[in-house]
Design a protein around this motif. Structure first.
Motif, PDB file in Angstrom:
ATOM      1  N   UNK A 147       0.815  -1.208   0.000  1.00  0.00           N
ATOM      2  CA  UNK A 147       0.000   0.000   0.000  1.00  0.00           C
ATOM      3  C   UNK A 147       0.850   1.260   0.000  1.00  0.00           C
ATOM      4  N   UNK A 148       1.904   1.271   0.814  1.00  0.00           N
ATOM      5  CA  UNK A 148       2.720   2.465   0.964  1.00  0.00           C
ATOM      6  C   UNK A 148       4.189   2.086   0.919  1.00  0.00           C
ATOM      7  N   UNK A 149       4.948   2.833   0.180  1.00  0.00           N
ATOM      8  CA  UNK A 149       6.396   2.646   0.108  1.00  0.00           C
ATOM      9  C   UNK A 149       6.990   4.032   0.298  1.00  0.00           C
ATOM     10  N   UNK A 150       8.041   4.105   1.089  1.00  0.00           N
ATOM     11  CA  UNK A 150       8.595   5.424   1.357  1.00  0.00           C
ATOM     12  C   UNK A 150      10.105   5.429   1.230  1.00  0.00           C
ATOM     13  N   UNK A 151      10.641   6.608   1.222  1.00  0.00           N
ATOM     14  CA  UNK A 151      12.082   6.797   1.162  1.00  0.00           C
ATOM     15  C   UNK A 151      12.379   8.267   0.998  1.00  0.00           C
ATOM     16  N   UNK A 193       2.428  -6.868 -14.960  1.00  0.00           N
ATOM     17  CA  UNK A 193       1.284  -6.079 -14.515  1.00  0.00           C
ATOM     18  C   UNK A 193       1.746  -4.652 -14.258  1.00  0.00           C
ATOM     19  N   UNK A 194       0.814  -3.714 -14.323  1.00  0.00           N
ATOM     20  CA  UNK A 194       1.173  -2.344 -13.972  1.00  0.00           C
ATOM     21  C   UNK A 194       0.963  -2.112 -12.478  1.00  0.00           C
ATOM     22  N   UNK A 195       0.648  -3.172 -11.747  1.00  0.00           N
ATOM     23  CA  UNK A 195       0.450  -3.093 -10.308  1.00  0.00           C
ATOM     24  C   UNK A 195       1.805  -3.167  -9.606  1.00  0.00           C
ATOM     25  N   UNK A 196       2.034  -2.267  -8.721  1.00  0.00           N
ATOM     26  CA  UNK A 196       3.156  -2.367  -7.795  1.00  0.00           C
ATOM     27  C   UNK A 196       2.745  -1.655  -6.520  1.00  0.00           C
ATOM     28  N   UNK A 197       3.322  -0.561  -6.176  1.00  0.00           N
ATOM     29  CA  UNK A 197       2.973   0.142  -4.940  1.00  0.00           C
ATOM     30  C   UNK A 197       1.814   1.096  -5.216  1.00  0.00           C
ATOM     31  N   UNK A 198       0.869   1.148  -4.303  1.00  0.00           N
ATOM     32  CA  UNK A 198      -0.288   2.024  -4.503  1.00  0.00           C
ATOM     33  C   UNK A 198       0.034   3.490  -4.214  1.00  0.00           C
ATOM     34  N   UNK A 199       0.827   3.755  -3.171  1.00  0.00           N
ATOM     35  CA  UNK A 199       1.150   5.132  -2.801  1.00  0.00           C
ATOM     36  C   UNK A 199       2.625   5.242  -2.440  1.00  0.00           C
ATOM     37  N   UNK A 200       3.240   6.313  -2.900  1.00  0.00           N
ATOM     38  CA  UNK A 200       4.643   6.591  -2.595  1.00  0.00           C
ATOM     39  C   UNK A 200       4.717   7.816  -1.714  1.00  0.00           C
ATOM     40  N   UNK A 201       5.598   7.794  -0.723  1.00  0.00           N
ATOM     41  CA  UNK A 201       5.808   8.943   0.124  1.00  0.00           C
ATOM     42  C   UNK A 201       7.312   9.230   0.144  1.00  0.00           C
ATOM     43  N   UNK A 202       7.678  10.416  -0.303  1.00  0.00           N
ATOM     44  CA  UNK A 202       9.084  10.807  -0.351  1.00  0.00           C
ATOM     45  C   UNK A 202       9.318  11.995   0.570  1.00  0.00           C
TER      46      UNK A 202
END
Length: 139
Positions: free
Chosen positions: A73-77, A99-108
Motif C-alpha cells: 500500500x505504501x512505500x517510502x524513502x 502487470x502495472x500493479x506495484x505500490x499504490x502510494x509513494x511517500x518521499x
C-alpha cells in the motif's frame, strides 16, 4: 514517481553517471560487480557481485506481500530515491509481475543537509542523533 531525469539530483544516478558506470542517466544495475574485499558478494553467471538496490527492494516486497493483489500500500524513502531507485524498482517489479500493479502510494521525504549537501554516511557528513544531542539541546 514522475521525476525529471535531467534535474541535477544528488542521488545515486548522478554519482554513478559521473563515475562512468552508466551510458545513460536512466540506466540501472540489476547486478553490481563487487571489487572491494570488505563487500558481500556471490558467484553468479554475471560474475562475482550482489543484487542492485532495486532488486533487493523488489524481492523484499514480494516476499512480504506476495505477487498477487493487494500490492504494497505504501512505500517510502528519501526524495533522492525517487529516481533512479524507486522508478527502477517499479519498472523491474512490473516486468516481473507482468502487470502495472506495484505500490499504490509513494511517500518521499526531504532530507537533512549539511553545508548544502545531503547528510549521508556515504558523503561522510553524517551525525547521529546521540552525537547531536551531546552538543545541542532542544531547550
Amino acid at each position: 514517481c514522475g521525476h525529471d531525469h535531467d534535474e541535477g539530483w544528488e542521488g545515486e544516478g548522478e554519482v554513478k553517471k559521473m563515475a562512468g558506470e552508466k551510458r545513460n542517466v536512466r540506466d540501472f544495475a540489476l547486478w553490481k560487480p563487487v571489487i572491494a574485499t570488505d563487500e558481500a558478494g556471490w558467484d553468479s553467471e554475471f560474475g562475482f557481485g550482489r543484487p542492485g538496490w532495486h532488486v533487493e527492494c523488489s524481492a523484499f516486497c514480494l516476499a512480504m506481500f506476495g505477487s498477487q493483489p493487494p500490492a504494497p500500500y505504501l512505500h517510502s524513502g528519501g526524495r533522492d530515491l525517487r529516481f533512479p531507485h524507486h522508478e527502477n524498482e517499479i519498472a523491474q517489479s512490473q516486468a516481473l509481475l507482468e502487470s502495472d500493479r506495484w505500490v499504490q502510494h509513494w511517500m518521499h521525504a526531504g532530507q537533512l543537509t549539511v553545508e548544502g549537501k545531503k547528510m549521508s554516511k556515504s558523503l561522510k557528513n553524517f551525525t547521529s542523533i546521540q552525537e547531536f544531542l551531546n552538543t545541542a539541546s532542544a531547550r
